[in-house]
Write a protein that holds these residues in place. Structure first.
Motif, PDB file in Angstrom:
ATOM      1  N   VAL A 269       0.843  -1.195   0.000  1.00 52.21           N
ATOM      2  CA  VAL A 269       0.000   0.000   0.000  1.00 52.21           C
ATOM      3  C   VAL A 269       0.877   1.242   0.000  1.00 52.21           C
ATOM      4  O   VAL A 269       1.719   1.399   0.881  1.00 52.21           O
ATOM      5  CB  VAL A 269      -0.893   0.091   1.263  1.00 52.21           C
ATOM      6  N   TYR A 344      -6.909  -8.195   4.510  1.00 50.47           N
ATOM      7  CA  TYR A 344      -7.980  -7.192   4.400  1.00 50.47           C
ATOM      8  C   TYR A 344      -8.114  -6.420   5.701  1.00 50.47           C
ATOM      9  O   TYR A 344      -8.268  -5.202   5.706  1.00 50.47           O
ATOM     10  CB  TYR A 344      -9.318  -7.871   4.062  1.00 50.47           C
ATOM     11  N   LEU A 347      -5.382  -3.978   5.918  1.00 43.99           N
ATOM     12  CA  LEU A 347      -5.549  -2.921   4.924  1.00 43.99           C
ATOM     13  C   LEU A 347      -6.563  -1.886   5.409  1.00 43.99           C
ATOM     14  O   LEU A 347      -6.326  -0.674   5.358  1.00 43.99           O
ATOM     15  CB  LEU A 347      -6.014  -3.549   3.608  1.00 43.99           C
ATOM     16  N   TYR A 348      -7.700  -2.380   5.921  1.00 47.46           N
ATOM     17  CA  TYR A 348      -8.724  -1.450   6.385  1.00 47.46           C
ATOM     18  C   TYR A 348      -8.246  -0.700   7.629  1.00 47.46           C
ATOM     19  O   TYR A 348      -8.562   0.474   7.817  1.00 47.46           O
ATOM     20  CB  TYR A 348     -10.036  -2.198   6.656  1.00 47.46           C
ATOM     21  N   ILE A 350      -5.211   0.163   8.162  1.00 52.31           N
ATOM     22  CA  ILE A 350      -4.344   1.220   7.644  1.00 52.31           C
ATOM     23  C   ILE A 350      -5.195   2.402   7.196  1.00 52.31           C
ATOM     24  O   ILE A 350      -4.870   3.568   7.456  1.00 52.31           O
ATOM     25  CB  ILE A 350      -3.473   0.681   6.485  1.00 52.31           C
ATOM     26  N   GLY A 351      -6.344   2.090   6.551  1.00 54.66           N
ATOM     27  CA  GLY A 351      -7.267   3.157   6.139  1.00 54.66           C
ATOM     28  C   GLY A 351      -7.695   4.004   7.320  1.00 54.66           C
ATOM     29  O   GLY A 351      -7.715   5.244   7.255  1.00 54.66           O
ATOM     30  N   GLU A 352      -7.998   3.325   8.456  1.00 54.10           N
ATOM     31  CA  GLU A 352      -8.429   4.079   9.648  1.00 54.10           C
ATOM     32  C   GLU A 352      -7.282   4.905  10.220  1.00 54.10           C
ATOM     33  O   GLU A 352      -7.478   6.052  10.623  1.00 54.10           O
ATOM     34  CB  GLU A 352      -8.959   3.093  10.708  1.00 54.10           C
ATOM     35  N   LEU A 354      -4.931   6.206   8.617  1.00 53.15           N
ATOM     36  CA  LEU A 354      -4.724   7.364   7.736  1.00 53.15           C
ATOM     37  C   LEU A 354      -5.653   8.501   8.147  1.00 53.15           C
ATOM     38  O   LEU A 354      -5.229   9.644   8.273  1.00 53.15           O
ATOM     39  CB  LEU A 354      -4.961   6.963   6.275  1.00 53.15           C
ATOM     40  N   GLU A 361      -7.955   7.448   3.061  1.00 53.66           N
ATOM     41  CA  GLU A 361      -7.748   6.155   2.407  1.00 53.66           C
ATOM     42  C   GLU A 361      -8.064   6.229   0.916  1.00 53.66           C
ATOM     43  O   GLU A 361      -7.779   5.301   0.175  1.00 53.66           O
ATOM     44  CB  GLU A 361      -8.577   5.064   3.082  1.00 53.66           C
ATOM     45  N   HIS A 362      -8.624   7.352   0.473  1.00 55.23           N
ATOM     46  CA  HIS A 362      -8.829   7.527  -0.966  1.00 55.23           C
ATOM     47  C   HIS A 362      -7.507   7.800  -1.677  1.00 55.23           C
ATOM     48  O   HIS A 362      -7.360   7.476  -2.846  1.00 55.23           O
ATOM     49  CB  HIS A 362      -9.807   8.678  -1.238  1.00 55.23           C
ATOM     50  N   THR A 364      -4.610   6.464  -1.770  1.00 54.56           N
ATOM     51  CA  THR A 364      -3.715   5.327  -1.567  1.00 54.56           C
ATOM     52  C   THR A 364      -3.682   4.481  -2.830  1.00 54.56           C
ATOM     53  O   THR A 364      -4.581   4.564  -3.668  1.00 54.56           O
ATOM     54  CB  THR A 364      -4.216   4.427  -0.411  1.00 54.56           C
ATOM     55  N   TRP A 365      -2.646   3.694  -2.946  1.00 53.95           N
ATOM     56  CA  TRP A 365      -2.576   2.656  -3.975  1.00 53.95           C
ATOM     57  C   TRP A 365      -2.482   1.330  -3.242  1.00 53.95           C
ATOM     58  O   TRP A 365      -1.486   1.095  -2.560  1.00 53.95           O
ATOM     59  CB  TRP A 365      -1.314   2.799  -4.831  1.00 53.95           C
ATOM     60  N   ALA A 366      -3.486   0.509  -3.381  1.00 54.99           N
ATOM     61  CA  ALA A 366      -3.448  -0.798  -2.736  1.00 54.99           C
ATOM     62  C   ALA A 366      -3.148  -1.839  -3.806  1.00 54.99           C
ATOM     63  O   ALA A 366      -3.985  -2.096  -4.658  1.00 54.99           O
ATOM     64  CB  ALA A 366      -4.778  -1.092  -2.055  1.00 54.99           C
ATOM     65  N   ARG A 368      -2.704  -5.481  -4.904  1.00 52.70           N
ATOM     66  CA  ARG A 368      -2.979  -6.870  -4.529  1.00 52.70           C
ATOM     67  C   ARG A 368      -2.640  -7.835  -5.667  1.00 52.70           C
ATOM     68  O   ARG A 368      -2.370  -8.987  -5.443  1.00 52.70           O
ATOM     69  CB  ARG A 368      -4.454  -7.028  -4.149  1.00 52.70           C
TER      70      ARG A 368
END
Lengths: 533, 393, 264
Positions: A269, A344, A347-348, A350-352, A354, A361-362, A364-366, A368
């Motif tokens: 990410v 997952y 990943l989520y 990490i979104g929080e 951020l 979390e928008h 970002t480059w995830a 997979r």
């Protein structure tokens, strides 16, 4: 017997490495076997000929650049020679691959991945072990320096690291055995866990049954990512002294490397921030909360700007993914998880994290899929590459300019302080720079991009002052590139002359005439003084 | 129900089918292969089975008519026949002779002036008959116009085989025709042969980036359609004395081009590698982009075109038009000098038609050496430096 | 504007190992990925959506697991996925595949949701046929433009593009609805954001069988496929090369002699 060739025009490339400094030498050889190495060294030691040891010449500290004498190039010792197993601390089976020092990392990785390791000359037992390795879950070798054309020997000599050192450590803990030829042609063979120092003193026995008594340097190593000088502490495993010794103790002829089971899910990410402090806050949060983060990498605003302009120019970098014009800096997190659910959830999370530090979390480059991961890898590697291109452009008008890259690390609680140090002093000096690197280990490569020789001199001065401050913060002056010939002065700043002389005496226990890798770690003048004593 | 069938008397449960399957369409249970609902009937497992235990059965349909004759679409671009047209005529002549039938060329053209001359040329190159339609709606190579005319002709004359060159235009036109006629179409064939027993056309083409060749038939639908890769078959001989029939036909009035040409851009690619008799093809082994000028110099010295392997295009060292291989150009030069190319199978697929391959690569085990006529197992850069030095006046 | 992108699942690598006994490809559970050409097509659709607004449908025919790939497309910017999955579709050649896809589009037409623009990758990396796009357009009775390397302008009514032809490049336009097929270089595919990944997990993907899209069973799958694979095999290459030995300078000299033999 392998020929000792006179240095000729054909071998000019072997006078330099990626540090772009150029040395000189009288002769060169390309041994194929350990026996060759023994023969060459015993012969050369009779005339007291200095020997510089080379692998892939990808080093950035000039460790492989000769300063007179002989160049011992190990790239033809490039066979994978066997595989065995032992059990780790929790009783699990561990695969150990035996390689010669000239094996190139990228080739070894590819052979492993493709299950295509050549078994010519292997024992039946080793072949059977290899079959069982292939039949089971996929394995990998975790150390991942950016330059994958490095040789394993070179990596062991400088205790190489990479992005994933954050999680897997440097190469050190993954080395389980070393055979090393001494300057006089005798051999030391060590397995991890077999020979330990008693306090500061270490006793080794060579294959010819000679005893070597070593006194270890008495300094205290910093508790950070470190590739500065000998690994020394009371009661250490003897093998750890050899790893990271920059070729000064002997010529490594065989290395036993641990392979690890490949994590089930590897995702990456890239998180973009509008302010640098957000990235630092995020780093601290990830360090505390994301246990499967295997790497934490940082790219500052200048690094992103250079990428943007290189992409604009087209050519090599035109296929880089577009970077949001509002992004100021980026932190990349490598996730190594045991299942998709785990990945997952990380990943989520990490979104929080951020949003809790003011990012989104928008932005970002995830990655997979294999293609996305390749795009991310390309992006990360394009940063140093495009900076090199920029420097090359400047060298066309001013050929004496080179990039100045720092390689210092500090303890976790000094992250904000060290970034503030870099920012304020660079601004004060009015120097152009770009910084990126292993923020998880508080280890950034700050690169000064000189426009002229004044900038260059100013940059060098700045780095020297950072070395002092970083040392006072409890950090290391070289975290992964090694000291080689270019950072000897920093090492003095870090440990002081007395400790450096201790190091020289440690070396002389192995190489009494002071012939091997002269100029690495300490100056030749001090070395000769200690030899004379 | 049609689909994949396991012959349990032959299956030994070896699992090769499972390893060949990309869609988990087959599993081994109780030492026997079992088809799962995931099976997409791609047939990969059939060839993987050493015991002949797998087959695909299909409900019988028979829609074939008394179709007859081999047809070739003659692609006419800006005043000249596309080279592939003559290649098609040569191959089609052979197929027609093998099945005792006639060869027809289709010529859709916007120029009244040239049509007879071109038609005569098609006859001299082997056509027994030329169906011509002269109409200015053919001016801009708009697919729907060509497809409409070809479909009308097929419906009127019922050919057994219709071959179209696998040019950019041909590969757009052929599927439009096939979909309208609801018949089978095999793309980009490199081998064509008549099956003596069934009288069906065996169409062989590379798939999986050239890793696999597949032979395909179209048993129950007519015409059997293929697009044929340019540069594979030799052009047919020109024979002035040949005679043939020329039939003028009409394009329906209701057909209008559905795409509008606004501007033709000059081909900045200049000359194509396809036209070069000598090619220098470079790969990763040249080390760095910095060495490209040296390679270009060498190519210039021997008047060769410069091509490259895919990694170089992917790294942005050279433009796509230089790429040689399965996903680039399939080249057929007299001499190809391959420098620092390892020879991935996709690449080899694109150079298979070169008459002589000279490979320079230090890795003796590189696949490129296995297709080379001459091998130099040495550092590519070193050797080229020498070559340039020795060739320079 | 409503666009629809056709997606094909392909093996993650066309570099494959061979079984030495049967000389066939071993795929050993290689993961499927979205055909790279289709990824570029999706990226083009996303750029059009960013410019004009509207929505993107991704459509695929494949095994049930293909749903995961459609969800991946959702994570990057598609709004809705449609998967055609049914044993009746198995064994389809390009004609039967384009027929099945056309049935899904006819359903959209009935629901008044027919897209203004259909974008397909120029070809799939496994089959290399490049036939689905034009066959689908023909079956639907709409114009097609293949080999598009750049979309120059697009509105609800019309699209103008630059395409690669046999003689160079052309700028062409056509009325919408229409279908274009795009080269891999048309756009660099973006990566999904974490927010996108969340949408990908929960966003709408409908799965239909042959009956569900009102397809005529005799035109689907094996039965609807005029072509049959008779045999597949690996191309053989056996060869002995003449090795030119010596130092690089000697090798160069010998090579120049060889080249001289060809009149160079």
């Amino acid at each position: 017997m392998v020929e000792i060739k006179k240095m000729a025009l054909d071998y000019l490339d072997f006078l330099r490495d990626e540090s772009r400094s150029i040395g000189e030498a009288e002769s060169i050889s390309f041994p194929v076997t350990e026996e060759d190495v023994c023969d060459i060294l015993s012969k050369l030691s009779l005339n007291k000929t200095p020997v510089t040891i080379q692998g892939g010449r990808t080093g950035l500290a000039a460790g492989a650049v000769p300063h007179g004498g002989h160049v011992l190039n190990l790239t033809k010792m490039n066979r994978i020679t066997g595989l065995y197993t032992n059990s780790d601390d929790s009783g699990h089976l561990r695969y150990i691959l035996q390689v010669q020092p000239g094996v190139v990392l990228s080739q070894m990785r590819k052979d492993l991945e493709d299950k295509n390791i050549s078994t010519t000359g292997w024992s039946q037992e080793a072949i059977e072990t290899l079959e069982s390795l292939y039949a089971g879950p996929e394995h990998f070798f975790p150390t991942d320096p950016t330059e994958i054309s490095a040789t394993v020997g070179g990596m062991v000599a400088c205790n190489a690291s990479g992005a994933r050192t954050y999680y897997y450590g440097p190469i050190r803990p993954h080395v389980f055995g070393i055979r090393m030829v001494l300057a006089n042609g005798d051999i030391i063979s060590l397995k991890r866990g077999e020979v330990f120092a008693q306090g500061q003193s270490l006793t080794l026995t060579t294959l010819k049954n000679r005893t070597i008594s070593v006194s270890l340097p008495s300094y205290q190593m910093p508790h950070v990512k470190n590739a500065s000088g000998y690994f020394a502490a009371p009661d250490i495993d003897a093998i750890d002294l050899i790893i990271g010794s920059d070729g000064t103790l002997g010529v490594i002829t065989q290395i036993d490397l641990e392979l690890l089971p490949l994590p089930q899910v590897i995702w990456g990410v890239s998180c973009f921030f509008t302010e640098e402090t957000q990235a630092l806050d995020f780093t601290v949060l990830v360090r505390n909360e994301i246990t499967h983060a295997a790497a934490l990498e940082f790219f500052d605003d200048h690094a992103l700007d250079i990428l943007r302009s290189q992409k604009e120019k087209g050519g090599l970098f035109a296929s880089l993914p577009a970077i949001d014009p509002l992004a100021h800096c980026c932190v990349y997190v490598d996730l190594h998880c045991n299942s998709e659910e785990e990945a997952y959830s990380d990943l989520y999370h990490i979104g929080e994290l951020l949003s809790s530090c003011g990012a989104s979390e928008h932005n970002t480059w995830a990655a997979r899929t294999a293609l996305d991961k390749e795009a991310q890898r390309f992006f990360r590697h394009a940063v140093p590459e495009s900076v090199n291109m920029l420097i090359d452009e400047r060298r066309q008008t001013n050929p004496s300019i080179t990039k100045l890259g720092s390689d210092m690390s500090v303890p976790n609680d000094k992250l904000y302080a060290v970034i503030e140090l870099y920012r304020s002093t660079l601004k004060e000096a009015g120097l152009e720079s770009a910084a990126w690197g292993h923020i998880g280990n508080n280890h950034l490569h700050v690169n000064v991009l000189p426009n002229n020789m004044d900038d260059y001199a100013l940059g060098k001065k700045l780095f020297a002052s950072w070395a002092a401050t970083v040392t006072s913060m409890g950090g290391a002056v070289s975290a992964e590139h090694g000291v080689g010939k270019l950072k000897r002065d920093f090492l003095i700043t870090m440990y002081g002359e007395d400790h450096i002389r201790e190091m020289i005496r440690t070396k002389l226990a192995f190489d009494p005439q002071g012939l091997l890798a002269r100029g690495n770690l300490f100056s030749e003048a001090w070395l000769d003084e200690e030899v004379a004593k | 129900m049609s689909g994949l069938v396991v012959d349990v008397s032959k299956c030994r449960g070896c699992g090769r089918c499972v390893r060949a399957c990309a869609s988990q369409g087959i599993v081994i249970q109780q030492r026997l292969a079992q088809v799962t609902p995931n099976c997409i009937a791609c047939g990969m497992c059939i060839d993987a089975c050493p015991f002949d235990a797998l087959s695909i059965v299909k409900d019988a349909v028979d829609t074939k008519s008394d179709a007859n004759g081999v047809w070739v679409f003659a692609q006419y671009d800006s005043g000249a026949l596309a080279a592939v047209t003559l290649e098609l005529l040569g191959k089609a002549r052979e197929l027609a002779d093998d099945s005792n039938t006639s060869l027809t060329a289709l010529l859709a053209i916007d120029s009244e002036q040239e049509c007879n001359e071109i038609a005569q040329k098609l006859i001299a190159h082997g056509a027994d008959r030329v169906l011509i339609c002269v109409d200015n709606r053919f001016a801009n190579h708009t697919t729907n116009v060509f497809a409409a005319w070809i479909c009308d002709m097929v419906n009127e004359y019922s050919p057994a085989i219709l071959l179209i060159g696998a040019t950019n235009f041909g590969r757009e036109l052929a599927p439009c025709v096939a979909a309208q006629l609801r018949t089978g179409l095999t793309a980009d064939c490199t081998v064509l042969a008549m099956d003596k027993e069934t009288g069906l056309l065996h169409q062989t083409r590379p798939a999986f980036g050239g890793n696999l060749m597949a032979t395909i038939m179209c048993p129950n639908h007519r015409p059997q359609m293929s697009t044929v890769r340019p540069g594979i078959f030799p052009p047919s001989e020109y024979c002035e004395s040949r005679t043939g029939e020329i039939i003028h036909t009409k394009l329906r009035d209701s057909i209008e081009p559905n795409v509008t040409l606004l501007e033709k851009l000059p081909d900045d690619a200049g000359d194509s590698l396809l036209d070069d008799d000598t090619l220098v093809v470079v790969g990763r082994g040249i080390g760095s982009q910095k060495n490209l000028p040296l390679m270009q110099k060498f190519a210039d010295l021997i008047h060769a075109g410069l091509g490259c392997s895919r990694p170089l295009v992917e790294s942005g060292w050279l433009e796509y038009k230089h790429q040689v291989g399965q996903t680039g150009l399939a080249v057929a030069p007299k001499v190809l000098i391959s420098i620092g190319v390892s020879g991935a199978i996709q690449h080899l697929a694109g150079i298979g038609s070169a008459e002589t391959i000279i490979a320079i690569n230090p890795d003796a085990s590189a696949p490129i050496h296995s297709v080379a006529t001459y091998s130099i197992k040495n550092d590519a850069l070193e050797v080229v430096k020498e070559l340039v030095e020795q060739l320079q006046p | 504007m409503r666009t629809l992108v056709c997606i094909k699942a392909v093996p993650s690598s066309t570099e494959v190992k061979m079984d030495p006994v049967t000389n066939t490809i071993i795929r050993d559970g290689k993961q499927s990925v979205v055909n790279p050409f289709d990824q570029a097509a999706l990226e083009e659709a996303i750029c059009i959506k960013e410019q004009l607004g509207g929505s993107i449908i991704v459509l695929s025919m494949g095994i049930p697991a293909t749903e995961g790939l459609l969800r991946d497309c959702l994570s990057r910017g598609a709004d809705r996925g449609i998967l055609l999955s049914d044993r009746a579709f198995a064994g389809a050649d390009t004609l039967a595949t384009s027929y099945a896809l056309s049935c899904a589009l006819e359903q959209l037409r009935t629901a008044n949701e027919f897209p203004s623009l259909i974008i397909c990758g120029k070809m799939a990396v496994d089959g290399d046929t490049a036939q689905i796009g034009p066959e689908l357009a023909t079956t639907l009775g709409i114009p097609s433009i293949v080999n598009v390397e750049k979309v120059l302008a697009v509105s609800e009514e019309e699209i103008t593009v630059r395409r690669i032809t046999d003689l160079g490049r052309e700028i062409v336009s056509c009325k919408l609805p229409a279908l274009i097929t795009v080269t891999k270089d048309i756009r660099i595919p973006r990566m999904p954001s974490i927010a996108g990944v969340r949408f990908g997990e929960t966003g709408p993907v409908e799965v239909f069988g042959a009956q569900g899209v009102g397809a005529d069973a005799t035109r689907c799958g094996l039965n609807g496929s005029p072509t049959q694979v008779v045999r597949s095999f690996t191309p053989e290459r056996t060869h002995e090369a003449i090795t030119i030995e010596g130092t690089s300078s000697e090798q160069a000299a010998q090579l120049i002699d060889v080249l001289g033999g060809f009149g160079l």
